[in-house]
Scaffold this active site. Sequence first.
Site, PDB file in Angstrom:
ATOM      1  N   GLU A   1       0.790  -1.239   0.000  1.00 61.57           N
ATOM      2  CA  GLU A   1       0.000   0.000   0.000  1.00 61.57           C
ATOM      3  C   GLU A   1       0.827   1.297   0.000  1.00 61.57           C
ATOM      4  O   GLU A   1       0.784   2.078   0.951  1.00 61.57           O
ATOM      5  CB  GLU A   1      -0.954   0.008   1.196  1.00 61.57           C
TER       6      GLU A   1
ATOM      7  N   GLU B   1      -5.431  -8.496   0.845  1.00 70.98           N
ATOM      8  CA  GLU B   1      -6.149  -8.155   2.081  1.00 70.98           C
ATOM      9  C   GLU B   1      -7.621  -7.961   1.767  1.00 70.98           C
ATOM     10  O   GLU B   1      -7.982  -7.372   0.746  1.00 70.98           O
ATOM     11  CB  GLU B   1      -5.632  -6.859   2.718  1.00 70.98           C
TER      12      GLU B   1
END
Length: 453
Positions: free
Chosen positions: A164, A357
């Site tokens: 991320e 995720e």
Amino acid sequence: MAQFPEKFVWGAAAASYQIEGAAQADGRGASVWDMFCRKPDAVWGGHTGDEACDHYHRYAGDVGLMKELGLQAYRLSVAWPRIQPSGVGKPNAAGLDFYDRLIDALLAVGITPWVTLFHWDFPLDLYHRGGWLNRDSADWFADYTTHVVSRLSDRVKHWMTLNEPQVYIGAGHHEGRHAPGDKLAFKEVLLAGHHTLLAHGKSVQAIRAASKQPCRIGYAPVALSKMPLDPSSSADIAAARQHMFSVAAETAWTNAWWMDPVFLGKYPDDGLKLFGTNAPTPQAGDLELISQPLDFCGGNIYQGQYVRAGKDGKAEEVPMSPGAKLTAFDWYVTPEAMYWGPKFLHERYGKPIVITENGISCRDWVSKDGHVHDAQRIDFTHRYLLEGGRAIADGVPLEAYFHWSFIDNFEWAQGYKHRFGMIHCDYQTQKRTPKDSARWYAEVIRTNGASLG
């Protein structure tokens, strides 16, 4: 009925700073998150990751719980300052030994480790040398990568470089609400981003060079999913596809700015036009370095945004309806994101997709009967997995799913306010209690998704 391929991988994920604790143990150096947690009012409740779930000392029991869940794979991250306390130089033997023991414990019970090399715990000493604003950061990260891969790659063959970048660059260097807590000029934000993408490319090279066996390498950005308001409308589908990869604001919260250089070898034209002189000027060979061949495209998908084709043909975001389903994090529950996100990613980049995720924060606790009844987590995951199965049925090569998270943990600037885990952690006693969702997910894994219906 959802149909998952025979070799589909069912897993769960966690990250080093969020669960390990032992922040001063065995020579570990400080990270930017250790610094940020000391900043007044930076983290909810003044919480820190100093102890977290004490996974560093309790990993063996935690792996036992993973086995009870029937996990086939576990996505973990390595703490850079545990390997190199100052971020560079000779590796810390005790840090490498810990991950040695963890990998061995996983393999001993048949769980495949998928290792992420950077999940935000940037060494504090290197931050004081400029951090991601220093172009040398790419070489620092490549050197760290080499140490980890040289030690673990005889047993680890699934790797991810960065987790991320939208968050640790956007929230950490532009908005100041995550570590290191900076609010840089946008030109500097983009420069830090360019250097972190260089670090990704050099890390991929380092993995390939150091790996002791054939391996698979990927990347785990946020996949900001866009969904057509009317899935039967070709115009709405086209608008959602276009909007998912557009760069239309001075923000790090985009897909294409972080994915196009990696998978296509170029920054998106609309971003370059919008950012103008703020955009980084790549040196010769930079984009070739950033776009090293990858084996899969990871995506962290929690929610999506509905889009429709406007009267002028341009994409329009559609506000959620009053009373729409919300998680405890105030994120919208939009299962279709698990269909459209992977579909659009595969169409654009041509890679197999891994859900690195997906999960939900719930307000759950141990009930008087000694159990944790997290029905919302079960319902949420059920809905999203059905959409993932639908994507597979429609030809998307979705290869793996990692539920976030294996265990409740330190949720960054939100401290211990949020619980994402399938295992409840009592942070005072460190007692673990499997939630109802853990048993439910175990059955999903056992039946390869057939129990989803």
